[in-house]
Design an enzyme around this catalytic site. Structure first.
Site, PDB file in Angstrom:
ATOM      1  N   GLU C  60       0.801  -1.219   0.000  1.00  0.00           N
ATOM      2  CA  GLU C  60       0.000   0.000   0.000  1.00  0.00           C
ATOM      3  C   GLU C  60       0.836   1.272   0.000  1.00  0.00           C
ATOM      4  O   GLU C  60       0.427   2.294  -0.572  1.00  0.00           O
ATOM      5  CB  GLU C  60      -0.967   0.009   1.195  1.00  0.00           C
ATOM      6  CG  GLU C  60      -2.199  -0.875   1.004  1.00  0.00           C
ATOM      7  CD  GLU C  60      -1.926  -2.358   1.101  1.00  0.00           C
ATOM      8  OE1 GLU C  60      -0.815  -2.746   1.524  1.00  0.00           O
ATOM      9  OE2 GLU C  60      -2.806  -3.158   0.747  1.00  0.00           O
ATOM     10  N   HIS C 127     -12.232  -5.828   7.731  1.00  0.00           N
ATOM     11  CA  HIS C 127     -12.862  -5.616   6.419  1.00  0.00           C
ATOM     12  C   HIS C 127     -14.145  -4.811   6.581  1.00  0.00           C
ATOM     13  O   HIS C 127     -15.035  -4.905   5.737  1.00  0.00           O
ATOM     14  CB  HIS C 127     -13.176  -6.948   5.735  1.00  0.00           C
ATOM     15  CG  HIS C 127     -11.986  -7.698   5.242  1.00  0.00           C
ATOM     16  ND1 HIS C 127     -11.156  -8.400   6.074  1.00  0.00           N
ATOM     17  CD2 HIS C 127     -11.464  -7.856   3.998  1.00  0.00           C
ATOM     18  CE1 HIS C 127     -10.189  -8.970   5.370  1.00  0.00           C
ATOM     19  NE2 HIS C 127     -10.351  -8.654   4.110  1.00  0.00           N
TER      20      HIS C 127
HETATM   21  C1  LIG Z   1      -1.924  -5.206   3.641  1.00  0.00           C
HETATM   22  C2  LIG Z   1      -2.970  -5.949   2.911  1.00  0.00           C
HETATM   23  N1  LIG Z   1      -3.387  -5.493   1.715  1.00  0.00           N
HETATM   24  C3  LIG Z   1      -4.345  -6.141   1.043  1.00  0.00           C
HETATM   25  C4  LIG Z   1      -4.922  -7.269   1.547  1.00  0.00           C
HETATM   26  C5  LIG Z   1      -6.056  -7.963   0.785  1.00  0.00           C
HETATM   27  N2  LIG Z   1      -5.657  -9.325   0.431  1.00  0.00           N
HETATM   28  C6  LIG Z   1      -6.044 -10.386   1.162  1.00  0.00           C
HETATM   29  S1  LIG Z   1      -5.311 -11.814   0.684  1.00  0.00           S
HETATM   30  C7  LIG Z   1      -4.516 -11.005  -0.587  1.00  0.00           C
HETATM   31  C8  LIG Z   1      -3.591 -11.768  -1.462  1.00  0.00           C
HETATM   32  C9  LIG Z   1      -2.522 -12.376  -0.631  1.00  0.00           C
HETATM   33  O1  LIG Z   1      -1.621 -13.035  -1.456  1.00  0.00           O
HETATM   34  P1  LIG Z   1      -0.489 -13.959  -0.847  1.00  0.00           P
HETATM   35  O2  LIG Z   1       0.316 -13.208   0.144  1.00  0.00           O
HETATM   36  O3  LIG Z   1       0.232 -14.547  -1.981  1.00  0.00           O
HETATM   37  O4  LIG Z   1      -1.283 -15.055  -0.038  1.00  0.00           O
HETATM   38  P2  LIG Z   1      -2.328 -16.129  -0.617  1.00  0.00           P
HETATM   39  O5  LIG Z   1      -3.690 -15.578  -0.348  1.00  0.00           O
HETATM   40  O6  LIG Z   1      -2.029 -16.340  -2.050  1.00  0.00           O
HETATM   41  O7  LIG Z   1      -2.060 -17.351   0.189  1.00  0.00           O
HETATM   42  C10 LIG Z   1      -4.816  -9.658  -0.597  1.00  0.00           C
HETATM   43  C11 LIG Z   1      -4.301  -8.684  -1.566  1.00  0.00           C
HETATM   44  C12 LIG Z   1      -4.470  -7.700   2.801  1.00  0.00           C
HETATM   45  N3  LIG Z   1      -4.982  -8.789   3.383  1.00  0.00           N
HETATM   46  N4  LIG Z   1      -3.498  -7.034   3.449  1.00  0.00           N
END
Ligand SMILES: Cc1ncc(C[n+]2csc(CCOP(=O)(O)OP(=O)(O)O)c2C)c(N)n1
Ligand SMILES: Cc1ncc(C[n+]2csc(CCOP(=O)(O)OP(=O)(O)O)c2C)c(N)n1
Ligand SMILES: [Mg+2]
Ligand SMILES: [Mg+2]
Lengths: 325, 349, 325, 349
Positions: C60, C127
Site C-alpha cells: 500500500e 474488512h
Molecule cells: C496489507 C494488505 N493489503 C491487502 C490485503 C487484501 N488481500 C487479502 S489476501 C490477498 C492476497 C494475498 O496473497 P499472498 O500473500 O500470496 O497469499 P495467498 O492468499 O495467495 O495465500 C490480498 C491482496 C491484505 N490482506 N493485506
C-alpha cells in the site's frame, strides 16, 4: 524529596523498573551506546547489557512488532521512538495488530512505547507533533501524557506494569525545563485519574502535557488581574480519561475551556467538549471553548511556531471571555 | 542468477526415517493432511448452507506445506500461520470442533465470534492468531524469537507469509532485524503463485522468493510444497539450525493455490495449463501414492481406516460445533483491554 | 435519468473521467485483469491498457507513494485500496508526505485513494472499518463519503480534479443495495456542501455514508408514530465539512443528533458536537447526542455486529428522547 | 557471498573524458563540491551565531557522492535527495542565498519558514523536498518514474536514502515495485557507515547494501563515494541505462559521515581508527590532488581562483539571505490545501 527534572524522572523510573523486573527490556534506535537521542537511557547498556538495551535498525514496525511478540512471550518491552512523530511508521502495527489483539483473541500485550513529543523549539513539522489524538480514536491502546516529574515516573512504572499496549507521550519541551519533587523508589500513578493542578471556581480548564504550564501561567495572570479563579485539571492519561473529574469540575464552574497543543479539528479536545455537551448540558452557563493549534502542520520558523502553539495570551483572552459570558 | 538452494524431493524410506520420521509419523502426516482438507471441505459446506457468515477461504493445495512445517515445530516453539495454513493448526493439535465454531462465529470459536475464518489460533498450543493485514504477524514472530534470545531459551518462532505479502514493508523490516540479530526464527513463504489474481511476476522480480534470503544475511531454500516429506525435512533442519544459534532461514514452499482466493473467486485468471499441471500434484494424492509405494503394510485397507477415523472425527466435531451458542451481544464491550489477571498465564510468567 | 447502483455510478464516473483526461490512471491490487475486489474497474484494463490500469504488488505504501510521485509529475492517479482497512498500511505516507507537502513546499498532489469501507455483512475487524475519522485530524487531506449514486459519481469526478490528496470512502454496504438516478455524462458535486436528505423541523440529524439510510428509516418511523419532524443532513464530505449547514439547521431545530457508523471516542462526531457546543450554544434546547458504534473493534459474528453498528431502533430512541427533552 | 559489482576508481584523464567529462566539467565538479561544503560551513556558523533555529546537519564527507550524482542527472530528470545531499541541490543550480534563507527560516527559504534545514528543494529544478521520515521519498521517486513510463517520456528519477534508512519498509516496497515494472529510476544509498550512532552491522546483515539489488531483480554497484569521478561515471551509466529502458540500478556510495549526526553529536561512538582512516579520504582534498595530477593547467593559481569565486558567491548569498524577512505570522494558515491554480505549473500540465 529530591528535585529532579522531568527527563531524570523518566530515566529513573525506567532504570528502577529494569532493576526490579528482569523481564523489562528497552528497544529503539540509538538507545544503547548512545543512550537515546535525548539520553533517557544513558548508561543503561553498560548496566543491563546489549540484549536488554537493544539498538534496533531504523525500522519502527520491526521495533513495535518486536514488542508485540516479546510481550506475548512474557517479556515487558519498552520501546523508544526517537521522536513521537515517527510512530506514524508503526501506525498500522499498533492499530491493526496490537490494539485489537486482546479483544479478538484474549492475548494480553504488556508493552510500552515511549514517544518524545511536542513542539516549542523549532523542531519543524516532523519533530514537534503530539500524536495522542490520533490514537485516542483506536480502542485497545492506552495513552499517557504526564506533565510533572512525579507523574512522569509514576505513570511510566504503571505503564510498564499495565497488561496493555501503552503509548507514553513524554513532552520534549518539559525534559530539562521542568523540575519537581520526585519520590525515591517504587510508586505508581494510576491511569484515568486527573490531577487538580490548580483549584478554582470560575472556569474549568482541562488540559495535559506542556499546556498545563501555559494554562497555569494564564491563570496566574488572571488571578492577579481581576481575581478570576481558574481550576486546572491535568488529565494525565488520555485513554482512559477522567470524565468524572471533568464533569465534577464543570458542575462547579459551569464554564469549560479545553486546551491542547495539537491541532484543533478532530483533536481529543473535541471528545471532551462533546462529552460535556452531552452529559453536563444543563450545568453549562457558557459555550464550551477549545483552544488548540490551528489545522496546519507544525511550522519551523519561530514567528510561525509561536503563532501556531497556543500561547499564554491566547488562553488569558479565552478565559476572560468565558468568565464574562 | 539463482542464489537459493533447491531442496531435493522425498527420497527413500531409509532417508526419511533417518530424517526423524518413523512409521507412526508417516501415517500421522497423512492423517493430518486428510483432516486439514476435511475441515476446509466441511467448512465450505457450512458456508454454502449459510452457516458461515462473511466469506470463506481454504488452503487447498497447501496441506503438505502447512502440515509439514507444523509437524516440525518443537513443543515449546511458536508460530504465526496464515490464511492457507489450516494444516499448521491441525498438526499442532487444534480441536476441529472449535475451528467449525470459529467459522460459524460461535461462542466456542477461538475468537468467540469476534473474528472469523482462520483469523484464529489456540494460544495454548503456541500459535498466534493472524490479522488480515499481510504480513503483519511476521514482525510478531520475530519479536517472539527476540524474547527467546533475550531469555536464553532454546525455542524457535516461525513466521508465515504468502508470496504476495513479501512485497510489503513488514516483511522486510522483520527479516532484516532477524538477520542482523541472528534470531531463532524461520520464515516460511507459502508461494502458491498468486496473490489474489496477481501472479508472481507482478509481485517480485527475482527468480525465486527464497533468493531474497541473501539480502538479509541468511540462507534461502526452495521446496516443493506438495511434498510433505521434503517440507518436513527442510523445516525441521531450519528449525533446529535456528535453535542451535544458526540464525534464520527462509523457506519458500511452492504450490499452486488449489481454489479461488475465496469462495466468490473462480480464479479464471489462472492459466488453464498451469492449473492442470499442478492439479496432478495434489499433495494428498501424491503422498498417498508415496506411502503405498514405500511404506510396507500401508495398503488400501490401512488407507480406508485412516479416512474413516477422520470422517468420524469430523462428524463429531460438526455436531459439537453446531451446538455451540451464538455469542451474547451483552458481551460486546468486554475485553477491549486486558486485565492484570490476563498476565497470569504460562506465557506471561 | 437512468437508475444505477452506487457501485455502477462510481465505476461510470471513473471510466468517463479516464476517457476525458488521459492523465488519469488507476493503480491498485487486482484492479487490472480481475477488475478489483468489488469489480469497480471491471473491463477497464481492456479499454485503457495495462499501464493505465495497473496491477500493483501487495504494497500500500508503494501504491500511495506512487500516486504522490506521479501526481507531482502531472498525472492524476486514482488508487484503490482493496478494503479501506488497508489504508492503515499507507498511513505514514499519507500523513507525513502527502498531507504536509503543499503547506511545506507548495507542491500540489492531485490524487485520489478510493477506500471501500464500512460494515454490515460480517466482514470482521479488518474488512469493515470506517477510517475517515482518523484522517479528519490530519490537515492537508480531503475526505469524501458519498451516500447516493448521484453523489458518488459527482464527488468522484470532483475528487479527481481536486488539486489535493483526496480519500474517497465508498461504503461497501451501499454498493449494490442502493440504486438511484444518476445523470449521464460529466458533472461534479462540490466539496463542503451538505445535502438535505430529508427536511424537518424538530430535530437535526447530521450523518453521512450508510447511516444516512439508517437515519432516514428512523425518521420515517417517528413521522408515522408521533409526527416528529426530523431533518437529516448528509455531510457528503468530512473535510471540508459544511459547518454552516449544520449550524443553520440547529438554529432551526435547536436539537442535534450526530450519527456515525465508526466508533464513538474521537470519532468525527465529536468534532461536530464540539463545534456546535461552541458556536450554537445559545440556540440549543437539549444536550447534543452522539450515536456511534461502541469503542471496540468491529466484531464478526452477526449478533455482535448488529449490536455494534447503530441500528434504526437506536436512532429512533435517541431522537425520541431528544425531541422530548 | 558478494553479489554487487565493485566500481573501479577514477582512471586516467582519457578515460574520464571518454566518460563524458571535459575540462570545464572537471573544474565545475570541483567548484560545486567547494560550494557545497562552503554552504554547510557557513550554515554552521549561522547556527552558532543563533541565526538558525532548531538543529543543524551537514553532509560533510558526502560532497563527492552528492555532486557526482547530481551532475549526472539530465535536465528533465528528477530527484529526491536527502539530509547529506546538499551537493545535489548545488549541482542542480539551487541558489545558495535561498538555502541560507531556508536554514534561517526566512520568507525566501524554499519552504518559507515552514520547514527547516535541508527539508527543501527548488521544485523548478526537478528536485523534490524531503521529509524527516526516512526513506519516505523513495516511493515518491518511484512514482515519478512510473509517470515517465506511463507517458513514454525519456526521463529518469533518482531516489536517495541513507544506509540506516534501507532497513525501513518504504525502501523495500519502492525497490520491489520498481524492479517488477522495470521503471526508469536509480536508487542511491549514501552509505556513510552510520545511522546516527548505529553502525552498518547493526542495520543490515549483508556484506554490502548493494547486494540487495539482486533481491529486486536489478544490478547493485558499490562505489567509493569520496571519488567524484567514479561516482559520476557510475551514476551516469545507471541513469542512462534507466533512460534506455534497462530498469533500475542500486548505487551504494560508501563514505564516512564526516561529522556527528547533527551539531549536538560529537560522534564519539565512531572508532578513532575508522575516523582517522577516512579522514585521509576527504573527497575535496582527494579530488584537488587528482586534478592537480591529471588536469594540465590546474595549478595552485587556478585552484585559488575557484576558491575565491566560491567565497565571493557565498558572501553575497549570506548578505542577501540575511536581508530576507521573517515569515509573517498572518500567513500561518495559508496553503494547507492547494488551489486549482497550483496545478497550472509546467509539471502539472
Ligand atoms: C496489507 C494488505 N493489503 C491487502 C490485503 C487484501 N488481500 C487479502 S489476501 C490477498 C492476497 C494475498 O496473497 P499472498 O500473500 O500470496 O497469499 P495467498 O492468499 O495467495 O495465500 C490480498 C491482496 C491484505 N490482506 N493485506
Ligand atoms: C522513520 C524514521 N525514524 C527515525 C528517524 C530519526 N533519524 C533521523 S536521521 C537518522 C539516522 C539516519 O541514518 P542513515 O539513513 O544512515 O542516514 P545518515 O543520517 O547517516 O545520512 C535517524 C534514526 C527518522 N528520520 N525517520
Ligand atoms: Mg499467494
Ligand atoms: Mg548513514
Amino acid at each position: 524529596m529530591p528535585q529532579k527534572t522531568y527527563l531524570q524522572a523518566i530515566s529513573d523510573g525506567l532504570r528502577e523498573e529494569m532493576r526490579r523486573d528482569e523481564r523489562v527490556f528497552v528497544i529503539g534506535e540509538d538507545v544503547g551506546v548512545y543512550g537515546g537521542a535525548f539520553k533517557v537511557t544513558q548508561g543503561f547498556q553498560a548496566e543491563f547489557g546489549p540484549w536488554r538495551v537493544l539498538d534496533a535498525p531504523l525500522a519502527e514496525t520491526a521495533i513495535v512488532g518486536a514488542c508485540t511478540g516479546a510481550s506475548l512471550m512474557g517479556l515487558r518491552p519498552v520501546a523508544e521512538m526517537q521522536f513521537a512523530d515517527f510512530i506514524s511508521c508503526a501506525w498500522d502495527h499498533l492499530v491493526t495488530v496490537a490494539a485489537k489483539q486482546h479483544y479478538r483473541t484474549g492475548a494480553a500485550l504488556p508493552f510500552v512505547v515511549r514517544c518524545p513529543s511536542g513542539g516549542g523549539f523549532s523542531g519543524g513539522p516532523f519533530h514537534s507533533q503530539n500524536p495522542e489524538s490520533s490514537f485516542a480514536h483506536i480502542p485497545g491502546l492506552k495513552l499517557v501524557c504526564p506533565s510533572t516529574p512525579e507523574d512522569a515516573k509514576g505513570l511510566l512504572i504503571e505503564s510498564i506494569r499495565d497488561p496493555n499496549p501503552v503509548l507514553y507521550f513524554e513532552h520534549k519541551h518539559l525534559y530539562r525545563r521542568i523540575k519537581g519533587e520526585v519520590p525515591d523508589g517504587e510508586y505508581t500513578t494510576p491511569f484515568g485519574q486527573a490531577r487538580v493542578h490548580r483549584p478554582g471556581s470560575d472556569v474549568t480548564v482541562v488540559t495535559w502535557g506542556a499546556m498545563v504550564y501555559t494554562a497555569d501561567e494564564a491563570a496566574t495572570v488572571l488571578a492577579a488581574r481581576d481575581g478570576t479563579s481558574v481550576e486546572i485539571l491535568d488529565l494525565r492519561t488520555i485513554i482512559p480519561w477522567d470524565r468524572d473529574a471533568v464533569l465534577e469540575s464543570v458542575a462547579k464552574t459551569s464554564r469549560l475551556l479545553v486546551l491542547h497543543e495539537d491541532t484543533r479539528t478532530g483533536g481529543f479536545g473535541a471528545e471532551i467538549a462533546a462529552t460535556v455537551a452531552e452529559e453536563a448540558f444543563a450545568q453549562l452557563d457558557a459555550p464550551i471553548v477549545r483552544i488548540a493549534a490551528p489545522d496546519t502542520p507544525v511550522p519551523f520558523s519561530p514567528p510561525l511556531e509561536k503563532a501556531f502553539i497556543p500561547q499564554i495570551d491566547d488562553v488569558v483572552q479565552a478565559i476572560s471571555r468565558l468568565a464574562a459570558y | 542468477m539463482a542464489i537459493a538452494r533447491e531442496a531435493a524431493p522425498a527420497g527413500s524410506l531409509e532417508e526419511v526415517r533417518a530424517g526423524g520420521l518413523d512409521r507412526v509419523d508417516l501415517v500421522e502426516l497423512y492423517r493430518l493432511m486428510l483432516l486439514t482438507r476435511g475441515i476446509e471441505e466441511r467448512g465450505h459446506i457450512l458456508f454454502r448452507q449459510g452457516k458461515v457468515p462473511g466469506s470463506f477461504y481454504t488452503g487447498r493445495g497447501n496441506e503438505a506445506a502447512a502440515v509439514g512445517v507444523g509437524y516440525a515445530l518443537g513443543s515449546d516453539d511458536v508460530g504465526a500461520p496464515i490464511q492457507r495454513d489450516m494444516g499448521v493448526h491441525v498438526a499442532r493439535g487444534t480441536e476441529p470442533w472449535r475451528i467449525f465454531a470459529q467459522y460459524m462465529g460461535r461462542a466456542d470459536g477461538f475468537t468467540r465470534g469476534r473474528d472469523g475464518n482462520v483469523h484464529m489460533a489456540d494460544l495454548q498450543l503456541g500459535l498466534i492468531p493472524m490479522v488480515s493485514h499481510l504480513p503483519a504477524m511476521v514482525p510478531v514472530a520475530v519479536g517472539c524469537a527476540l524474547a527467546f534470545r533475550i531469555r536464553g531459551q532454546q525455542r524457535v518462532a516461525v513466521g508465515w507469509s504468502g508470496d504476495g505479502a513479501t512485497s510489503r514493508s513488514d516483511w522486510h523490516e522483520a527479516l532484516n532485524f532477524a538477520g542482523v540479530r541472528r534470531l531463532p526464527v524461520v520464515f516460511v513463504v507459502d508461494n502458491n503463485q498468486f496473490a489474489y489474481s496477481t501472479p508472481n511476476h507482478l509481485e517480485f522480480a527475482t527468480a525465486r522468493i527464497a533468493d531474497r534470503a541473501h539480502a538479509y544475511g541468511f540462507e534461502g531454500v526452495v521446496v516443493d510444497g506438495t511434498d510433505v516429506v521434503s517440507v518436513f525435512r527442510e523445516a525441521h533442519a531450519a528449525i533446529e539450525r535456528a535453535r542451535g544459534g544458526g540464525g534464520p532461514t527462509l523457506l519458500e514452499l511452492v504450490t499452486l493455490r488449489g481454489e479461488g482466493h475465496a469462495v466468490h473467486d473462480d480464479a479464471s485468471y489462472v492459466p488453464r495449463a498451469l492449473h492442470d499441471a499442478w492439479g496432478r500434484l495434489d499433495p494428498i494424492e501424491r503422498y498417498r501414492a508415496w506411502l503405498k509405494e514405500h511404506l510396507a503394510g500401508f495398503d488400501d485397507d490401512a488407507d480406508a481406516q485412516v479416512r474413516e477415523d477422520v470422517k468420524a472425527l469430523l462428524a463429531d466435531a460438526l455436531r459439537r460445533a453446531e451446538a455451540s451458542p451464538q455469542p451474547d451481544p451483552a458481551t460486546l464491550m468486554d475485553g477491549v483491554y486486558a486485565d492484570p489477571e490476563d498476565l497470569d498465564t504460562p506465557h506471561h510468567r
